[in-house]
Design a protein around this motif. Sequence first.
Motif, mmCIF file in Angstrom:
data_model
loop_
_atom_site.group_PDB
_atom_site.id
_atom_site.type_symbol
_atom_site.label_atom_id
_atom_site.label_comp_id
_atom_site.label_asym_id
_atom_site.label_seq_id
_atom_site.Cartn_x
_atom_site.Cartn_y
_atom_site.Cartn_z
ATOM 1 N N GLY A 61 3.533 -13.971 -9.681
ATOM 2 C CA GLY A 61 4.335 -13.920 -8.463
ATOM 3 C C GLY A 61 5.480 -14.910 -8.428
ATOM 4 N N ASP A 62 5.715 -15.623 -9.526
ATOM 5 C CA ASP A 62 6.774 -16.635 -9.532
ATOM 6 C C ASP A 62 8.037 -16.099 -10.195
ATOM 7 N N GLU A 63 9.121 -16.818 -9.991
ATOM 8 C CA GLU A 63 10.386 -16.581 -10.687
ATOM 9 C C GLU A 63 10.790 -15.107 -10.635
ATOM 10 N N CYS A 64 10.860 -14.584 -9.428
ATOM 11 C CA CYS A 64 11.230 -13.181 -9.229
ATOM 12 C C CYS A 64 12.676 -13.098 -8.740
ATOM 13 N N PRO A 65 13.629 -12.805 -9.632
ATOM 14 C CA PRO A 65 15.025 -12.672 -9.204
ATOM 15 C C PRO A 65 15.180 -11.488 -8.242
ATOM 16 N N LYS A 66 16.099 -11.609 -7.323
ATOM 17 C CA LYS A 66 16.264 -10.580 -6.289
ATOM 18 C C LYS A 66 17.537 -9.749 -6.470
ATOM 19 N N GLU A 67 18.357 -10.071 -7.471
ATOM 20 C CA GLU A 67 19.674 -9.456 -7.575
ATOM 21 C C GLU A 67 19.598 -7.936 -7.715
ATOM 22 N N TYR A 68 18.720 -7.433 -8.583
ATOM 23 C CA TYR A 68 18.641 -5.983 -8.767
ATOM 24 C C TYR A 68 18.082 -5.284 -7.534
ATOM 25 N N TRP A 69 17.199 -5.950 -6.809
ATOM 26 C CA TRP A 69 16.717 -5.375 -5.550
ATOM 27 C C TRP A 69 17.869 -5.243 -4.555
ATOM 28 N N LYS A 70 18.767 -6.232 -4.579
ATOM 29 C CA LYS A 70 19.925 -6.170 -3.682
ATOM 30 C C LYS A 70 20.847 -5.014 -4.060
ATOM 31 N N GLN A 71 20.950 -4.715 -5.349
ATOM 32 C CA GLN A 71 21.846 -3.669 -5.824
ATOM 33 C C GLN A 71 21.223 -2.270 -5.737
ATOM 34 N N GLU A 87 14.903 -9.203 0.870
ATOM 35 C CA GLU A 87 14.264 -9.098 -0.445
ATOM 36 C C GLU A 87 13.038 -10.007 -0.551
ATOM 37 N N HIS A 88 13.048 -11.135 0.149
ATOM 38 C CA HIS A 88 11.850 -11.980 0.169
ATOM 39 C C HIS A 88 10.707 -11.247 0.860
ATOM 40 N N GLY A 89 11.048 -10.501 1.895
ATOM 41 C CA GLY A 89 10.042 -9.684 2.557
ATOM 42 C C GLY A 89 9.496 -8.616 1.632
ATOM 43 N N LEU A 90 10.360 -8.087 0.761
ATOM 44 C CA LEU A 90 9.914 -7.090 -0.214
ATOM 45 C C LEU A 90 8.943 -7.714 -1.214
ATOM 46 N N GLN A 91 9.240 -8.939 -1.647
ATOM 47 C CA GLN A 91 8.317 -9.624 -2.554
ATOM 48 C C GLN A 91 6.970 -9.840 -1.869
ATOM 49 N N SER A 92 6.993 -10.242 -0.599
ATOM 50 C CA SER A 92 5.754 -10.445 0.140
ATOM 51 C C SER A 92 4.973 -9.133 0.262
ATOM 52 N N TYR A 93 5.682 -8.035 0.538
ATOM 53 C CA TYR A 93 5.033 -6.717 0.608
ATOM 54 C C TYR A 93 4.340 -6.404 -0.713
ATOM 55 N N PHE A 94 5.049 -6.668 -1.795
ATOM 56 C CA PHE A 94 4.533 -6.385 -3.135
ATOM 57 C C PHE A 94 3.231 -7.152 -3.381
ATOM 58 N N ILE A 95 3.268 -8.461 -3.093
ATOM 59 C CA ILE A 95 2.101 -9.315 -3.328
ATOM 60 C C ILE A 95 0.935 -8.889 -2.434
ATOM 61 N N ASP A 113 3.501 -20.778 -6.141
ATOM 62 C CA ASP A 113 3.903 -21.042 -4.754
ATOM 63 C C ASP A 113 5.043 -20.157 -4.251
ATOM 64 N N GLU A 114 5.718 -19.421 -5.134
ATOM 65 C CA GLU A 114 6.740 -18.487 -4.656
ATOM 66 C C GLU A 114 6.167 -17.376 -3.786
ATOM 67 N N ILE A 115 4.850 -17.144 -3.866
ATOM 68 C CA ILE A 115 4.280 -16.075 -3.041
ATOM 69 C C ILE A 115 4.299 -16.440 -1.560
ATOM 70 N N LEU A 116 4.667 -17.683 -1.247
ATOM 71 C CA LEU A 116 4.867 -18.069 0.151
ATOM 72 C C LEU A 116 6.124 -17.428 0.734
ATOM 73 N N GLU A 117 7.083 -17.130 -0.130
ATOM 74 C CA GLU A 117 8.373 -16.627 0.334
ATOM 75 C C GLU A 117 8.222 -15.242 0.951
ATOM 76 N N GLY A 118 8.684 -15.105 2.162
ATOM 77 C CA GLY A 118 8.602 -13.823 2.847
ATOM 78 C C GLY A 118 7.304 -13.612 3.597
ATOM 79 N N GLY A 119 6.367 -14.549 3.459
ATOM 80 C CA GLY A 119 5.089 -14.413 4.149
ATOM 81 C C GLY A 119 3.938 -14.349 3.165
ATOM 82 N N LEU A 120 2.927 -15.170 3.386
ATOM 83 C CA LEU A 120 1.820 -15.309 2.451
ATOM 84 C C LEU A 120 0.783 -14.211 2.654
ATOM 85 N N ALA A 121 0.294 -13.655 1.548
ATOM 86 C CA ALA A 121 -0.774 -12.655 1.618
ATOM 87 C C ALA A 121 -2.002 -13.274 2.286
#
Length: 357
Positions: A61-71, A87-95, A113-121
């Motif tokens: 769940g770490d080091e997830c670039p968001k650029e392609y999600w934005k595009q 996109e942080h919310g999308l990462q949280s949804y994924f996790i 600890d990146e799984i905190l971004e967008g809301g913790l599971a």
Amino acid sequence: RDTWVGEKAPWTGTRKGKNVQQTWGVFDDVFVPTDNTFNFLQNVLDEVIALFPSKYIHIGGDECPKEYWKQSEFCQKFIKDNNLKDEHGLQSYFIQRIEKYVNAKGRSIIGWDEILEGGLAPNATVMSWRGEAGGIEAAKQSHDVIMTPGSAGLYFDHKASTSPDEPLTISGLGSGYSNFHKVYNYDPVPKELTADQKKYIIGVQANVWTEYMETPSKVEYMIFPKIFSLAEIAWSQVERKDFKNFTEERVPLHLAKLDQTNTNFWVPVPVGQPDKMLSGENFNIELKAPLKGAKIFYTLDNYRPSENATEYTKPIKVNVLQGQKKTLKTIVITPSGKRSVVSETTLNNGAPEVKTK
């Protein structure tokens, strides 16, 4: 970017000229949240769960670039359709979706600890590696935490000293500096937490990433004696820690045992040698071998010490004339022939600083 999404393309980014990565690093390619993607990941998890009976499954769940999600038009529509903030919310949804699947199998997830971004599971355990902030925040949210910050020396693949004798590693210095003193002095339970919040700090971990370690011998060199310190901070109460006893009695004893085997290890520099410049005219420097049976050799003439240099047998008395300086250089050699890096201490009696361009 070509962001077409289909049954056989569960990722974002260009398809043109794409090759398997030839080096390590963080890359922009990330999964697209399609059913095909989740089916693939669930199949992988099924195999992992079948192989390993552990309570926890670490999903990264770490080091997830968001650029392609934005595009990606698909991802942007997905964010909107699922009422996600960004996109942080999308990462949280994924996790969280992966967590539900793992929980349904009777297991629990751990994530960096990146799984905190967008809301913790809801049931996730957090590994705090980018300092302590992520772990502190997770504990405040009543989530279990494993502390493993690189800033505390818990990335054992980082070099142990500033010496040019150190082998090539992934790190520079600063936060990437790791030796057994630094690890021992770390308390994995942050003082910022209340007594109730501290119970969520369930452990501490060190990491060894082996990009620059071609042999088991180098892995041993990078982890010993740091791993002794890890055991101490994991199992010893803070009030029972004794740095002097640890560094001058117990570590020397265990390193002497390792030296009798084929185990490799980082040989500590002499106990008592200052790691900063000393100012004055007369110096009396007392040293102690960092493991039983080892010998210390030193020079004061700027030559590199070896077994042919002066052997340390009593305190070193040095007189430095006004306006001059001397450099004490030492090396430790173990009974089996292992050598420490050369350690240097500058003895300065008012010598002018020489500035280099």
